[in-house]
Design a protein around this motif. Structure first.
Motif: not given
Length: 65
Positions: A17-30
């Motif tokens: 779940x933490x890896x998915x959150x980091x990947x989401x931040x990479x893709x969205x860039x907030x």
């Protein structure tokens, strides 16, 4: 022995779940600011790699032998 496998599986899910959150931040860039300092995308990449590796290790450790 079954208790250790269960804990490894739960730990693997948490790190996944933490890896998915980091990947989401990479893709969205907030933006993330901690203590007045901006956290860059590079740190999110390193966090993604580390969390994914730890999740993989824990999932492999929870497999039945």
């Amino acid at each position: 022995m079954s208790g250790n496998r269960t804990l490894s599986l739960i730990g693997g899910l948490v790190f996944l779940c933490l890896a998915a959150l980091a990947l989401y931040r990479l893709l969205v860039g907030f933006p993330i600011t901690i203590g007045g300092m901006h956290v860059g995308q590079t740190m999110s990449f390193f966090a993604f790699v580390a969390f994914a590796a730890i999740a993989l290790i824990l999932f492999r450790g929870s497999r039945a032998r």
